[in-house]
Every structure is written in structure tokens, then in C-alpha cells.
Design a protein around this motif. Structure first.
Motif, PDB file in Angstrom:
ATOM      1  N   MET A   1       0.847  -1.181   0.000  1.00 36.94           N
ATOM      2  CA  MET A   1       0.000   0.000   0.000  1.00 36.94           C
ATOM      3  C   MET A   1       0.891   1.242   0.000  1.00 36.94           C
ATOM      4  N   PHE A   2       0.675   2.127  -0.916  1.00 34.03           N
ATOM      5  CA  PHE A   2       1.398   3.398  -1.004  1.00 34.03           C
ATOM      6  C   PHE A   2       2.902   3.216  -1.222  1.00 34.03           C
ATOM      7  N   GLU A   3       3.298   2.203  -1.975  1.00 29.82           N
ATOM      8  CA  GLU A   3       4.706   1.907  -2.190  1.00 29.82           C
ATOM      9  C   GLU A   3       5.451   3.039  -2.892  1.00 29.82           C
ATOM     10  N   ASP A   4       4.758   3.843  -3.669  1.00 29.47           N
ATOM     11  CA  ASP A   4       5.410   4.915  -4.425  1.00 29.47           C
ATOM     12  C   ASP A   4       5.720   6.152  -3.582  1.00 29.47           C
ATOM     13  N   TYR A   5       5.311   6.136  -2.322  1.00 26.52           N
ATOM     14  CA  TYR A   5       5.539   7.279  -1.449  1.00 26.52           C
ATOM     15  C   TYR A   5       6.659   6.971  -0.461  1.00 26.52           C
ATOM     16  N   PRO A   6       7.390   8.006  -0.016  1.00 26.83           N
ATOM     17  CA  PRO A   6       8.458   7.783   0.977  1.00 26.83           C
ATOM     18  C   PRO A   6       7.865   7.434   2.343  1.00 26.83           C
ATOM     19  N   ASP A   7       8.705   6.951   3.248  1.00 24.46           N
ATOM     20  CA  ASP A   7       8.252   6.578   4.587  1.00 24.46           C
ATOM     21  C   ASP A   7       7.868   7.791   5.428  1.00 24.46           C
ATOM     22  N   LEU A   8       8.431   8.944   5.114  1.00 23.37           N
ATOM     23  CA  LEU A   8       8.112  10.171   5.823  1.00 23.37           C
ATOM     24  C   LEU A   8       7.486  11.139   4.823  1.00 23.37           C
ATOM     25  N   LEU A   9       6.229  11.476   5.052  1.00 26.50           N
ATOM     26  CA  LEU A   9       5.455  12.263   4.103  1.00 26.50           C
ATOM     27  C   LEU A   9       5.337  13.724   4.519  1.00 26.50           C
ATOM     28  N   ALA A  14       0.464  13.587   2.301  1.00 28.96           N
ATOM     29  CA  ALA A  14      -0.580  12.926   3.089  1.00 28.96           C
ATOM     30  C   ALA A  14      -1.959  13.351   2.590  1.00 28.96           C
ATOM     31  N   GLN A  15      -2.101  14.607   2.223  1.00 23.73           N
ATOM     32  CA  GLN A  15      -3.359  15.082   1.655  1.00 23.73           C
ATOM     33  C   GLN A  15      -3.711  14.306   0.392  1.00 23.73           C
ATOM     34  N   GLU A  16      -2.726  14.090  -0.463  1.00 23.98           N
ATOM     35  CA  GLU A  16      -2.951  13.332  -1.701  1.00 23.98           C
ATOM     36  C   GLU A  16      -3.408  11.905  -1.388  1.00 23.98           C
ATOM     37  N   LEU A  17      -2.721  11.259  -0.458  1.00 27.17           N
ATOM     38  CA  LEU A  17      -3.065   9.883  -0.108  1.00 27.17           C
ATOM     39  C   LEU A  17      -4.471   9.771   0.464  1.00 27.17           C
ATOM     40  N   LEU A  18      -4.844  10.751   1.284  1.00 26.31           N
ATOM     41  CA  LEU A  18      -6.133  10.706   1.973  1.00 26.31           C
ATOM     42  C   LEU A  18      -7.245  11.422   1.216  1.00 26.31           C
ATOM     43  N   HIS A  19      -6.896  12.073   0.107  1.00 27.80           N
ATOM     44  CA  HIS A  19      -7.880  12.829  -0.685  1.00 27.80           C
ATOM     45  C   HIS A  19      -8.600  13.854   0.188  1.00 27.80           C
ATOM     46  N   MET A  20      -7.795  14.644   0.909  1.00 23.18           N
ATOM     47  CA  MET A  20      -8.321  15.669   1.805  1.00 23.18           C
ATOM     48  C   MET A  20      -7.702  17.009   1.467  1.00 23.18           C
ATOM     49  N   TYR A  43       4.928  20.256   8.725  1.00 27.53           N
ATOM     50  CA  TYR A  43       4.415  18.994   9.235  1.00 27.53           C
ATOM     51  C   TYR A  43       5.008  17.844   8.431  1.00 27.53           C
ATOM     52  N   LEU A  44       5.448  16.813   9.142  1.00 27.30           N
ATOM     53  CA  LEU A  44       5.901  15.565   8.533  1.00 27.30           C
ATOM     54  C   LEU A  44       5.129  14.428   9.188  1.00 27.30           C
ATOM     55  N   ILE A  45       4.702  13.482   8.378  1.00 23.79           N
ATOM     56  CA  ILE A  45       3.823  12.419   8.851  1.00 23.79           C
ATOM     57  C   ILE A  45       4.396  11.085   8.390  1.00 23.79           C
ATOM     58  N   LYS A  46       4.545  10.163   9.318  1.00 29.03           N
ATOM     59  CA  LYS A  46       5.017   8.830   8.957  1.00 29.03           C
ATOM     60  C   LYS A  46       3.940   8.132   8.130  1.00 29.03           C
ATOM     61  N   LYS A  47       4.366   7.445   7.100  1.00 27.99           N
ATOM     62  CA  LYS A  47       3.422   6.717   6.251  1.00 27.99           C
ATOM     63  C   LYS A  47       2.632   5.708   7.082  1.00 27.99           C
TER      64      LYS A  47
END
Length: 60
Positions: A1-9, A14-20, A43-47
Motif C-alpha cells: 500500500m502506497f509503495e510509491d511514497y516515501p516513509d516520511l510524508l 498525506a493530503q494526496e493519499l487521503l484525498h483531503m 508537518y511531517l507524517i510517517k506513512k
């Protein structure tokens, strides 16, 4: 899941992943529902925290 994104977003990733939008994701961060850290004013968010957030969402 979400393999194309880095571990730290970035908040934007994160907005793109969550569609928010910005305000909605910031609300989740500020309420503590989505864990995030601040580094150099950004802001940085762990995947894994995004995945945990998704898993806690109620199904309807």
C-alpha cells in the motif's frame, strides 16, 4: 500500500493519499487523530501513521 511514497510524508503528500484538503488534514493533526511532527515549521507524517489513521476510520 502506497509503495510509491516515501516513509516520511509531507502534509501535502498525506493530503494526496487521503484525498483531503489542507484545512481538513490540519484539523485531524491538531485534534490528534493523525499523528504528525513539526520540523523546520513543516508537518511531517510517517506513512505508517497514515495507514493507522485509515484503519481507524469507521465503515458505513
Amino acid at each position: 500500500m502506497f509503495e510509491d511514497y516515501p516513509d516520511l510524508l509531507t502534509r501535502r503528500q498525506a493530503q494526496e493519499l487521503l484525498h483531503m484538503g489542507k484545512n481538513r488534514i490540519l484539523g485531524h493533526i491538531q485534534s490528534g487523530r493523525l499523528r504528525a511532527m513539526i520540523l523546520d515549521g513543516r508537518y511531517l507524517i510517517k506513512k505508517e501513521d497514515v495507514v493507522d489513521f485509515i484503519n481507524r476510520l469507521p465503515y458505513r
